[in-house]
Design an enzyme around this catalytic site. Structure first.
Site, PDB file in Angstrom:
ATOM      1  N   LEU A  12       0.825  -1.206   0.000  1.00  0.00           N
ATOM      2  CA  LEU A  12       0.000   0.000   0.000  1.00  0.00           C
ATOM      3  C   LEU A  12       0.857   1.254   0.000  1.00  0.00           C
ATOM      4  O   LEU A  12       1.905   1.313   0.647  1.00  0.00           O
ATOM      5  CB  LEU A  12      -0.893   0.020   1.250  1.00  0.00           C
ATOM      6  CG  LEU A  12      -1.951  -1.082   1.363  1.00  0.00           C
ATOM      7  CD1 LEU A  12      -2.715  -0.920   2.670  1.00  0.00           C
ATOM      8  CD2 LEU A  12      -2.898  -1.059   0.183  1.00  0.00           C
ATOM      9  N   GLU A  42      -9.943   0.599   8.368  1.00  0.00           N
ATOM     10  CA  GLU A  42      -9.572  -0.591   9.142  1.00  0.00           C
ATOM     11  C   GLU A  42      -8.267  -0.340   9.885  1.00  0.00           C
ATOM     12  O   GLU A  42      -7.483   0.528   9.515  1.00  0.00           O
ATOM     13  CB  GLU A  42      -9.373  -1.801   8.205  1.00  0.00           C
ATOM     14  CG  GLU A  42     -10.554  -2.142   7.340  1.00  0.00           C
ATOM     15  CD  GLU A  42     -10.219  -3.221   6.316  1.00  0.00           C
ATOM     16  OE1 GLU A  42      -9.015  -3.534   6.147  1.00  0.00           O
ATOM     17  OE2 GLU A  42     -11.150  -3.737   5.691  1.00  0.00           O
ATOM     18  N   LYS A  44      -4.456  -1.056  10.725  1.00  0.00           N
ATOM     19  CA  LYS A  44      -3.289  -1.579  10.023  1.00  0.00           C
ATOM     20  C   LYS A  44      -2.452  -2.344  11.063  1.00  0.00           C
ATOM     21  O   LYS A  44      -1.668  -1.753  11.802  1.00  0.00           O
ATOM     22  CB  LYS A  44      -2.469  -0.458   9.383  1.00  0.00           C
ATOM     23  CG  LYS A  44      -1.303  -0.958   8.539  1.00  0.00           C
ATOM     24  CD  LYS A  44      -0.575   0.200   7.879  1.00  0.00           C
ATOM     25  CE  LYS A  44       0.575  -0.300   7.025  1.00  0.00           C
ATOM     26  NZ  LYS A  44       1.613  -0.995   7.807  1.00  0.00           N
ATOM     27  N   ARG A  65       3.941 -13.225   2.226  1.00  0.00           N
ATOM     28  CA  ARG A  65       3.682 -12.350   1.081  1.00  0.00           C
ATOM     29  C   ARG A  65       4.840 -12.375   0.081  1.00  0.00           C
ATOM     30  O   ARG A  65       4.634 -12.377  -1.129  1.00  0.00           O
ATOM     31  CB  ARG A  65       3.446 -10.906   1.561  1.00  0.00           C
ATOM     32  CG  ARG A  65       3.179  -9.941   0.418  1.00  0.00           C
ATOM     33  CD  ARG A  65       3.117  -8.499   0.899  1.00  0.00           C
ATOM     34  NE  ARG A  65       2.966  -7.631  -0.253  1.00  0.00           N
ATOM     35  CZ  ARG A  65       3.952  -7.183  -1.011  1.00  0.00           C
ATOM     36  NH1 ARG A  65       5.204  -7.535  -0.734  1.00  0.00           N
ATOM     37  NH2 ARG A  65       3.734  -6.404  -2.047  1.00  0.00           N
TER      38      ARG A  65
END
Length: 255
Positions: A12, A42, A44, A65
């Site tokens: 992001l 939301e 983080k 990831r």
């Protein structure tokens, strides 16, 4: 072992001020053509991002990831997390992203009996998931918050609300906090409140994430080379504390 994700996991872009957040929201309005797009806010979570694969109602793979395209398979380690469902009602193939964390209360309890106390919850979670021995992972009693369905076959999800409901219906652990608004002022007030009260949480958060709610708008907005245009992370200021110098040892070198 390396694992190639079915769908890319995006990182992001980040902002740190209300003005930068407002500029991003204005770009969303301009590019989407929507006068007042709805946003979701939301936590983080400060942990390790994981990607879970389910097929025929069973967890068949779990990976870090990595670079967003290829991660590292850690299925035996993820299987030790009690809150992650090993079987779900949905039978189609899908990937679910989440953030694995160690709760602060669990870290405190662990350090009371550990021969080598852990320094912080984030490193404790990341180290446990990357440890080759699943018993080490299990001992740290990790938790996970699932927040996204990155790939799905056999179902269509239309927006963030529907996706979160789908995750809950299938037994995935999700964050208790989600706030919806089309106003940047309201979003920023919630961000300020979260930053001032984060010390009361039983987990570490280092910011908030703002997302466009409607999935068709997300497709319209698309991505840059690195980031989705439909989401933005608001990073909190770094926490500060006071340290006291207890001693200074002077050393004489050759020069």
């Amino acid at each position: 072992l390396p694992h190639t994700h079915l769908a890319r996991l995006w990182s992001l872009d980040k902002v740190r001020t209300k003005e930068a957040l407002a500029d991003w929201a204005e770009r969303v309005r301009r590019l989407s053509g929507e006068e007042k797009p709805l946003f979701a806010l939301e936590y983080k979570f400060d942990g390790l991002t994981v990607n879970l694969t389910y097929e025929n109602g069973r967890m068949t793979q779990g990976a870090t990831r990595g670079n967003g395209v290829v991660g590292e398979s850690i299925l035996p380690q993820l299987a030790t997390i009690a809150t992650l469902p090993k079987r779900i009602p949905f039978s189609g193939r899908m990937e679910v992203q989440g953030e694995c964390i160690m709760r602060l209360s669990v870290l405190e309890e662990y350090n009371q009996t550990s021969a080598e106390p852990l320094k912080n919850a984030r490193n404790a979670a990341a180290g446990a998931l990357r440890n080759i021995d699943p018993a080490v992972t299990a001992a740290r009693k990790l938790d996970c918050f699932c927040y996204n369905v990155g790939f799905i076959e056999g179902s269509t999800l239309r927006d963030q609300r529907e996706m979160l409901a789908f995750l809950k219906e299938n037994g995935f652990p999700t964050s208790e906090y989600t706030f919806f608004s089309d106003s940047v002022d309201e979003l920023y007030r919630q961000i300020e409140r979260a930053e001032s009260t984060r010390g009361a949480l039983d987990c570490q958060i280092d910011g908030m994430v703002v997302k466009v709610v409607d999935f068709s708008l997300r497709e319209t907005l698309g991505h840059t080379d690195k980031f989705p245009r439909w989401a933005m992370a608001f990073k909190f200021a770094a926490e500060e504390t006071t340290s006291t110098v207890l001693d200074v040892t002077w050393e004489v070198g050759r020069t």
